[in-house]
Design an enzyme around this catalytic site. Structure first.
Site, PDB file in Angstrom:
ATOM      1  N   ARG A  43      49.618  13.464  -7.264  1.00 34.03           N
ATOM      2  CA  ARG A  43      50.802  13.232  -8.091  1.00 34.03           C
ATOM      3  C   ARG A  43      51.745  14.305  -8.529  1.00 34.03           C
ATOM      4  NH1 ARG A  43      48.639   9.849 -13.295  1.00 34.03           N
ATOM      5  NH2 ARG A  43      47.007  11.655 -12.942  1.00 34.03           N
ATOM      6  N   LYS A 146      30.783  12.076  -2.621  1.00 34.31           N
ATOM      7  CA  LYS A 146      29.860  11.800  -4.005  1.00 34.31           C
ATOM      8  C   LYS A 146      30.764  12.131  -5.045  1.00 34.31           C
ATOM      9  CE  LYS A 146      26.529  14.393  -5.611  1.00 34.31           C
ATOM     10  NZ  LYS A 146      27.010  15.459  -6.497  1.00 34.31           N
ATOM     11  N   HIS A 176      27.124  16.832   1.317  1.00 33.69           N
ATOM     12  CA  HIS A 176      27.347  18.064   2.067  1.00 33.69           C
ATOM     13  C   HIS A 176      26.097  18.680   2.295  1.00 33.69           C
ATOM     14  CE1 HIS A 176      26.679  19.713  -2.159  1.00 33.69           C
ATOM     15  NE2 HIS A 176      26.667  21.056  -1.783  1.00 33.69           N
ATOM     16  N   LYS A 180      24.857  21.167   5.999  1.00 30.40           N
ATOM     17  CA  LYS A 180      24.066  22.806   6.044  1.00 30.40           C
ATOM     18  C   LYS A 180      23.293  22.980   7.267  1.00 30.40           C
ATOM     19  CE  LYS A 180      23.751  22.817   0.851  1.00 30.40           C
ATOM     20  NZ  LYS A 180      24.724  23.888   0.335  1.00 30.40           N
ATOM     21  N   GLU A 214      18.931  25.840  -9.384  1.00 33.46           N
ATOM     22  CA  GLU A 214      20.152  26.305  -9.487  1.00 33.46           C
ATOM     23  C   GLU A 214      19.953  27.194 -10.766  1.00 33.46           C
ATOM     24  OE1 GLU A 214      23.709  23.914  -8.383  1.00 33.46           O
ATOM     25  OE2 GLU A 214      22.664  22.369  -9.334  1.00 33.46           O
ATOM     26  N   ASP A 233      23.000  13.079 -10.117  1.00 33.55           N
ATOM     27  CA  ASP A 233      23.673  14.268  -9.402  1.00 33.55           C
ATOM     28  C   ASP A 233      23.181  14.902  -8.152  1.00 33.55           C
ATOM     29  OD1 ASP A 233      26.104  16.020  -9.629  1.00 33.55           O
ATOM     30  OD2 ASP A 233      24.759  17.428 -10.141  1.00 33.55           O
ATOM     31  N   HIS A 238      21.468  14.555  -2.444  1.00 30.59           N
ATOM     32  CA  HIS A 238      20.806  15.733  -1.774  1.00 30.59           C
ATOM     33  C   HIS A 238      19.152  15.499  -1.628  1.00 30.59           C
ATOM     34  CE1 HIS A 238      24.795  16.805  -2.603  1.00 30.59           C
ATOM     35  NE2 HIS A 238      24.679  17.361  -3.668  1.00 30.59           N
ATOM     36  N   LYS A 328      18.917  22.786 -13.361  1.00 28.69           N
ATOM     37  CA  LYS A 328      20.061  23.821 -13.649  1.00 28.69           C
ATOM     38  C   LYS A 328      19.496  24.681 -14.452  1.00 28.69           C
ATOM     39  CE  LYS A 328      23.955  21.084 -12.440  1.00 28.69           C
ATOM     40  NZ  LYS A 328      24.191  21.772 -11.119  1.00 28.69           N
TER      41      LYS A 328
HETATM   42  C1  BG6 Z   1      26.861  18.843  -6.224  1.00 34.12           C
HETATM   43  C2  BG6 Z   1      26.439  18.458  -7.503  1.00 34.12           C
HETATM   44  O1  BG6 Z   1      26.681  17.737  -5.212  1.00 34.12           O
HETATM   45  O2  BG6 Z   1      25.852  19.869  -5.560  1.00 34.12           O
HETATM   46  C3  BG6 Z   1      26.323  19.962  -8.297  1.00 34.12           C
HETATM   47  O3  BG6 Z   1      27.416  17.758  -8.141  1.00 34.12           O
HETATM   48  C4  BG6 Z   1      25.636  21.118  -7.816  1.00 34.12           C
HETATM   49  O4  BG6 Z   1      26.052  19.778  -9.730  1.00 34.12           O
HETATM   50  C5  BG6 Z   1      25.903  21.117  -6.199  1.00 34.12           C
HETATM   51  O5  BG6 Z   1      25.801  22.246  -8.288  1.00 34.12           O
HETATM   52  C6  BG6 Z   1      24.892  21.816  -5.331  1.00 34.12           C
HETATM   53  O6  BG6 Z   1      25.267  22.189  -4.122  1.00 34.12           O
HETATM   54  P1  BG6 Z   1      24.964  23.528  -3.379  1.00 34.12           P
HETATM   55  O7  BG6 Z   1      25.413  23.475  -1.988  1.00 34.12           O
HETATM   56  O8  BG6 Z   1      25.307  24.635  -4.073  1.00 34.12           O
HETATM   57  O9  BG6 Z   1      23.355  23.769  -3.355  1.00 34.12           O
END
Ligand code: BG6
Length: 483
Positions: A43, A146, A176, A180, A214, A233, A238, A328
């Site tokens: 937009r 996602k 994603h 990797k 993380e 999440d 993942h 986290k």
């Molecule tokens: C994302 C999550 O899909 O992946 C995040 O929404 C997370 O919360 C992230 O931090 C982690 O990705 P990576 O590649 O940094 O491990």
């Protein structure tokens, strides 16, 4: 035929942080077919030139020292901006006209949904209505970011909406983690080396640990995160992807559906957890200070840490628990898969392999360390029959001497080339929700197990270590040394 890459949500963070830097890097490496056009749609009232300028600055920042201004200038000649509103049919008619102007003939197109999830359904609906999904002239693909749904019901609804507009083979659901290099290397480790398969089963493996830790907290994403939590999440996508690749049978060929068929079978083999199982086989925690973060609902019960023990009910894995954990504000950032082998059947040496911690272990380091280690016992020299754990180590950087590319590069290229091997299929995302939904429901309704608090900078709640010990096992809590 030069392709066109259309980004919905062009003014958003994902576009500037990941998508454009990945496309630029692919251009720099000459991996893109000549003449790729990038068209941004959102937009904000940018002109082509203004958008190019904004992207030049952000791409320079995210690409770092590899960024070459002159080369960017070349790349940016094919970057365009088309303002529009996903809620307005007229915007899609304008987009159709604009695309036919910039494409001088039939051209393959990738539509990338980098918007907030609530816009996925209207976007695909409008694309179909405006005649932008028709493949008679050239391929049309859609990439969906996602989160893919919020639970099984919403994921099904989204799949249905997408299937009204696109055939399944046109749909690329992105995770994603599959982009990797170290995750793709797991396929290679397992299926290009004959030495692992004979021991990759219940006869030799005691259990598997998959950790995605993380160091960061929720930061500015609390608004989204507080209604998602760690299960939606991280686990639904993942962690389950890592589990599928670790546990799957060898596909008959390296082709999207062969691979995905085997992955989905793993999800179908996962034993469903009853509410009573959820109480004993999962743990959940929230880091101290989360509830005070901006955007978090007062008294929030959202889990920022979880661990789960899952069983894959098939011949290969019967009786081998898969421990998944993610959190986290943990000790460090590390994603690793630990294949914990059984103890030697007969203890010949005093002090050797007394317990599982000293049994062999294969550690697949996904990130930020990138490599593989095999832990095994050796004799300490000149010390009688004293043994010590040592390792054989493979490190991507020292072996190949160059940085591993970001996950989006591979995935965007695959979407442009029409290879869906590293993307999730409709049944795959639905099956993943079937695994997570009962856990989330039991947490919410049964309120068990309790939500534990943990101090930032640890490996989650203290009870997590005790939970493992009560099963005669131990988490492999190790922050990898980066060399
Ligand atoms: C994302 C999550 O899909 O992946 C995040 O929404 C997370 O919360 C992230 O931090 C982690 O990705 P990576 O590649 O940094 O491990």
């Amino acid at each position: 035929m030069p392709a066109t890459f259309v980004i919905f949500g062009a003014s958003g963070d994902l576009t500037s942080r990941k998508l454009i830097p990945a496309l630029y890097s692919l251009y720099q490496k000459k991996r893109l077919r000549e003449g790729l056009r990038v068209v941004g749609f959102s937009r904000s009232p940018f002109s082509h030139e203004r958008w190019r300028q904004e992207l030049a600055a952000t791409t320079a920042r995210f690409v770092g020292e590899e960024f070459d201004r002159a080369l960017w200038g070349e790349f940016a000649q094919n970057v365009y901006y088309q303002p529009g509103d996903i809620g307005e049919a007229g915007s899609f008619d304008d987009l159709r006209k604009f695309l036919s102007q910039v494409e001088s003939g039939p051209a393959p197109r990738v539509y990338y949904l980098a918007t907030a999830p609530k816009f996925y359904e209207p976007a695909v609906e409008q694309l179909a209505r405006a005649g932008l999904t028709d493949e008679r002239q050239a391929p049309r693909r859609v990439v969906v970011e996602k989160p893919f749904g919020y639970d099984l019901v919403s994921a099904r609804r989204l799949n249905q909406a997408i299937h009204h507009a696109f055939d399944e083979q046109q749909v690329y659901r992105i995770d994603h983690y599959l982009g990797k290099e170290t995750v793709q290397n797991l396929f290679v480790l397992r299926f290009a080396n004959a030495i692992f398969d004979p021991i990759w089963n219940r006869n030799y493996i005691d259990h598997v640990q998959i950790t995605v830790a993380e160091e960061v907290g929720v930061g500015k994403r609390a608004g989204y995160y507080d209604s998602a939590g760690v299960m939606r999440d991280m686990f639904q996508n993942h962690l389950l992807q890592l589990l599928m690749i670790t546990a799957m049978e060898p596909p008959v060929r390296w082709a999207a559906d062969s691979i995905r068929n085997e992955k989905v079978k793993v999800l179908h083999a996962l034993r469903a957890l009853s509410p009573a199982d959820v109480a004993t086989d999962t743990l959940r925690g929230q880091y101290e200070g989360y509830a005070q973060a901006e955007g978090v609902a007062p008294g929030s019960h959202t889990a920022t840490f979880a661990a789960a023990r899952l069983q894959v009910d098939n011949w290969r894995w019967q009786g081998v628990p898969f421990y998944l954990r993610s959190g986290k504000e943990m000790s460090c950032r590390t994603t690793q898969i630990v294949i914990q082998f059984r103890e030697p059947p007969h203890k010949l040496f005093n002090g050797a392999a007394r317990n599982l911690c000293e049994a062999n272990r294969l550690v697949v380091q996904v990130q930020p360390a990138e490599g593989i280690q095999l832990h095994f016992q050796t004799k300490v020299p000149d010390a009688g029959m004293k043994l010590r754990e040592t390792d054989l180590s493979f490190n991507y950087r020292s072996e190949y001497g160059r940085p591993v590319p970001g996950a989006y590069e591979r995935l965007l290229l695959d979407a442009l080339e029409g290879d869906a091997s590293l993307f999730a299929r409709a049944d795959e995302v639905e099956a993943a929700w079937k695994v997570c939904d009962p856990i989330i429901a039991a947490w919410q309704e049964g309120k068990t197990p309790p939500l534990l608090r943990y101090e930032p900078g640890n490996w989650g709640p203290e009870a997590s270590a005790a939970w493992m010990r009560s099963q005669g096992r131990e988490w492999f809590d190790s922050c990898p040394v980066l060399s």
